[in-house]
Design a protein around this motif. Sequence first.
Motif: not given
Length: 237
Positions: A3-4, A8, A10, A13, A16, A156, A161, A166, A169
């Motif tokens: 994950l990034s 955003r 967590l 993320q 979504n 990501t 997703q 995205l 977001d």
Amino acid sequence: MNLSRNKRPLYLQIMNILKDRILHGVYPLGTNIPSEPQLEQEFNVSKITVRNAIKELAQEGYLEKGSGKGTKVIRNASLSKLSKWKRFTEVLVEEGHQIHKQLLRAEIVSNTPGTLPYQLFGERCFYIERLYHLDDRPYIHYSHYLSLQMATIELTDLNEQSLYELLEDHGIALEKYRDEFAAVTASSHVEDMLQVKAGTPLLNRLRYSYDEQGTLIEFSAGHYSTEMHNYVVNYDT
């Protein structure tokens, strides 16, 4: 799954990603999603992060958390911004199908003069290529073209997703869409990706996506192997 860690939250993320799995039939209606410990391990996050993601989905009406019985999917359709009609993938899921998305490419490309992407975005744009599988068989090939400013967005995991979610977001709200449909024969590359015979007629959908100011953000060309399944639109009255 990675994950990034610097953009955003967590839990959003994860929310979504789980929502996308619900909408595409990975977690069917009436079944339980994986347990919290399983999700913690998959995403490598804390218990509270997973619980916050599940809490958000429960508030949106997708999940129901039962004491000692796991967390059940109770809704598998979203409210489409496009109008009062369901997304095509949601129709497929309601019929009992599963949709799996595969990211093939994501890079800055040079557009050929005279082509539609060149007319829309100029010499260069951000290109994303994806393949949708219907019950493990290649069904839809997508080519997305976006303005160069979109190249800074961290992809990501577009296997998990929605591209439009995205963009949202990252503060890019798409407010207007225009679709065009035609029956075409595709390039040999698309035919190979969809595993169809050369010259097979395919449904081609061109989509133009605009932001609140009317600026074109994304143009996409989708090729559908309708021998597997017709393209369906269900309207609410």
